[in-house]
Design an enzyme around this catalytic site. Structure first.
Site, PDB file in Angstrom:
ATOM      1  N   HIS A 430       0.839  -1.209   0.000  1.00  0.00           N
ATOM      2  CA  HIS A 430       0.000   0.000   0.000  1.00  0.00           C
ATOM      3  C   HIS A 430       0.871   1.256   0.000  1.00  0.00           C
ATOM      4  O   HIS A 430       0.657   2.177  -0.801  1.00  0.00           O
ATOM      5  CB  HIS A 430      -0.905  -0.053   1.238  1.00  0.00           C
ATOM      6  N   GLU A 431       1.853   1.292   0.892  1.00  0.00           N
ATOM      7  CA  GLU A 431       2.663   2.497   1.023  1.00  0.00           C
ATOM      8  C   GLU A 431       3.630   2.673  -0.146  1.00  0.00           C
ATOM      9  O   GLU A 431       3.739   3.762  -0.720  1.00  0.00           O
ATOM     10  CB  GLU A 431       3.448   2.468   2.341  1.00  0.00           C
ATOM     11  N   HIS A 435       0.781   4.342  -2.848  1.00  0.00           N
ATOM     12  CA  HIS A 435       0.977   5.796  -2.839  1.00  0.00           C
ATOM     13  C   HIS A 435       2.165   6.219  -3.699  1.00  0.00           C
ATOM     14  O   HIS A 435       2.286   7.395  -4.043  1.00  0.00           O
ATOM     15  CB  HIS A 435       1.193   6.279  -1.400  1.00  0.00           C
ATOM     16  N   GLU A 489      -6.590   6.568  -0.612  1.00  0.00           N
ATOM     17  CA  GLU A 489      -6.409   5.381   0.220  1.00  0.00           C
ATOM     18  C   GLU A 489      -6.969   4.136  -0.460  1.00  0.00           C
ATOM     19  O   GLU A 489      -6.374   3.058  -0.386  1.00  0.00           O
ATOM     20  CB  GLU A 489      -7.067   5.585   1.589  1.00  0.00           C
TER      21      GLU A 489
END
Length: 682
Positions: A430-431, A435, A489
């Site tokens: 995810h990070e 992003h 998100e």
């Protein structure tokens, strides 16, 4: 919402802190003092009553010197009443305010006003504070944070009731004068008149007009919001700079200080460019008005301060993924042969970011995230780079927390065993790749474009050349408004979930068909978590205001809806309303064929809407997916019935003791939480 029982996790860090040099310890200590000095800024941003409630709790501790047992005997208060207040106090302190950091719902003490009056009678200061808070402490509505109205309140919008279009009008005035919104609040003083309160140590001697042609609104800038607290933050930052390890650290700290003193977010943006270049520090930090989750308009940010210590061994495994990032970016749904296999909607060069496993020493924030990707400025991330961190001592809380009971009993043991590693690597992806990927289509001033306008890229959603992009002055958050944070998100969560069946990727993490936890088990568990997270998200949906209370929750629910609609039975939800029981069932055989395909199609849509600034189509698509219908409202009732106790945290403090700095840890109890805050002296 009354205060329920709680579960408490400890952000332990003493062994790592003790390994630091004396210089590093002092650097970490003064940064921590700076972080905690921002507490009252957060409280002021949460609700008008939060600072007085905070002072009431700490004054009550002072009145009995932390010996809570003496209160019932001397004041005629029952042990049950005192216990209820202490539970409320610990919940308040962990969330830094009287609204949950996750969900934004207001909580109140589960005790009578008469019992509160007895507590307040212990001193004149308590009596005075109680007079200030006696109504707002117990009153519901407001139920939640949100646009000010009958059911919600927001301390970002003060004074007379303000309309959404008035917030947009004020933003246009600010934009025309190059004033960024993150460190501001708005006070409506009268009809068509607004003051922009800018956080800074410097206070305006007179208001600064922000007039623009064609508008009759009276908009003015007032500097000095949170001035006293920012002065304390700057004082401690200045002392930390004298113990910095290098010139880069001194530079971004001085830029923090200049930004906090003057209110200039342009200087703050410079600090982020400098901070990115501080690679693999032993003591990491994050400061500023960072996350806009709690602003209903999605543009004003809550202050936070994080100080943490890196774990070199844990970071090594993350570095292996960073080194192989390009390989897996080429497997994302928008990848095409151009741009070295990554496609035109991806950056040409993926600069390997700093990705560290860190343990929090001081995390002053209303919500403690397990992973962070910063800065939030997309142009800086796209053009300069970014940092990723995993908060390791926060992540471990997930492995010990009480589970939501939505997994069949026959599968619960395996679910618990596999959940933490699946969750950990989902957050990592995810990070880093969530992003960290994507290229915005941008028109810059003077008619320059970061794509070929004569031969525009083809939009994979319709096979036609793109028809929209970001015009000069437009930004992702500015265009998508209150949708921006939840979309960001959701897209990042989708990237992680989409890649969690990649055999080569999972082998890199140590999961194969021969490992103790097999790669296929990790993938299966991830889809179970998608079901559980989608259901538990409903606890953060406010039925009174028909509003989602947390960006991640809306994202998780939308992902579940996507799988239920398009996953061909990959995930099913079974509901026994009378027995108050929900069950998530995953069909292993359908994960790759249908589940991954459904998530990939959703990911591609959000990615393209984001890259091309297609606000209208995105809004239509996402609002439909995140709509809570009658069946889901029935699910929500069962979710609320089965909600585990909220997770609270107890954190350390540091103290200078002669020639050294010592760290003090506290028991993972309600008493430990309150004592730790009292001893911070903020």
């Amino acid at each position: 919402m009354s205060t329920p029982p709680v579960q408490i996790y400890k952000l332990g860090i003493a062994p790592l802190f003790d390994r630091l040099s004396e210089q590093e310890k002092r650097y970490a200590h003064f940064l921590s003092r700076a972080a905690w000095s921002g507490t009252r800024i957060i409280l002021r941003q949460v609700s008008p009553e939060s600072i007085s409630i905070f002072d009431f709790i700490l004054e009550l501790y002072e009145s009995c010197h932390g010996n809570w047992e003496q209160i019932p005997m001397s004041e005629g208060i029952t042990g049950e009443d005192l216990g209820q207040f202490l539970r409320y106090a610990a919940t308040f302190l962990s969330n830094i305010g009287n609204y949950y950091g996750s969900g934004d719902q207001k909580f109140i003490p589960q005790m009578s006003p008469h019992s509160l009056e007895k507590l307040a009678a212990r001193s004149q200061k308590l009596r005075d504070l109680y007079i200030e808070i006696q109504h707002s402490l117990m009153s519901i509505p407001p139920f939640t944070l949100g646009y000010p109205g009958p059911v919600a309140q927001s301390s970002y919008y003060l004074g007379e009731p303000i309309k959404r279009e008035e917030i947009s009008l004020a933003s246009r005035h600010m934009g025309a004068h190059s004033i960024l919104p993150e460190n501001t609040r708005i006070r409506k003083t009268r009809e068509n008149a607004f003051e922009i309160l800018q956080a800074s140590v410097v206070k305006s001697e007179a208001v600064i007009p922000l007039n623009i042609p064609g508008s009759t609104a009276k908009v003015s800038l007032v500097q000095g919001d949170h001035a006293e607290d920012l002065e304390k933050v700057c004082k401690h930052l200045s002392r930390a700079a004298t113990f910095a390890a290098n010139e880069t650290q001194r530079e971004f700290i001085n830029q923090y200080i200049e930004s906090f003193r003057t209110g200039s977010l342009h200087v703050y943006r410079d600090s982020q460019r400098t901070w990115i270049t501080d690679k693999a520090p032993k003591v990491e930090n994050i400061f500023g008005f960072v996350e806009p989750y709690r602003d209903p308009a999605g543009i004003r940010a809550e202050f936070e301060g994080l100080v943490a210590i890196a774990d070199a061994e844990e970071t090594k495994l993350l570095s292996r993924l960073v080194g192989n990032s390009d390989r897996f970016i080429r497997r994302l749904p928008w990848a095409t042969p151009e741009n070295n296999g990554k496609g035109v909607f991806e950056k040409s060069l993926f600069e390997p970011p700093n990705f560290s496993s860190i343990h929090s020493l001081a995390y002053c924030s209303s919500i403690i995230f397990p992973g962070i990707n910063l800065p939030n400025y997309n142009d800086i991330r796209q053009d300069v780079g970014f940092k990723n961190v995993i908060i390791a001592n926060r992540m471990t809380a997930e492995s010990t927390a009480i589970q939501w009971p939505f997994i069949e009993e026959s599968e619960m043991e395996a679910f618990k065993k596999h959940k933490y590693p699946a969750y950990h690597w989902w957050v990592v992806l995810h990070e880093l790749l969530g992003h960290g990927t994507g290229k915005m289509m941008v028109e810059e001033p003077a008619g320059k474009f970061n794509f070929d306008l004569a031969n525009p890229p083809i939009n994979p959603l319709d096979g036609e050349p793109i028809k929209s992009w970001y015009k000069p002055g437009q930004t992702w958050t500015g265009e998508f408004g209150d949708l921006a944070t939840t979309l960001d998100e959701c897209r990042a969560e989708l990237v992680g979930a989409y890649l969690m069946d990649d055999v080569e990727l999972l082998a890199l993490f140590g999961f194969t068909d021969e490992s103790d936890i097999r790669a296929s088990d990790l993938t299966y568990n991830l889809y179970q978590q998608l079901g559980v997270d989608g259901l538990r998200a409903l606890s953060n949906y406010n039925v009174d205001g028909l509003k989602w209370g947390q960006a991640h929750s809306r994202a998780h629910f939308s992902m579940l809806k996507c799988l239920l609609r398009n996953g061909h039975g990959c995930i099913q939800i079974h509901h026994d309303f009378d027995a108050k029981k929900l069950s998530v069932r995953v069909d292993r055989s359908k994960i790759r064929r249908y589940g991954k395909k459904a998530l990939g199609e959703m990911l591609l849509r959000l990615h393209m809407y984001r890259c091309t600034a297609d606000v209208e189509k995105c809004k239509e698509y996402y609002e439909d997916l995140s709509h809570v219908d009658e069946e889901c409202l029935r699910w929500r009732q069962t979710v609320i019935e089965n909600k585990p106790p909220p997770l609270l945290n107890v954190q350390t403090n540091t103290f200078i003791d002669g020639e050294t700095v010592k760290v003090k840890e506290y028991d993972a109890t309600i008493y430990g939480i309150i004592q730790s805050w009292y001893e911070r002296r903020v």
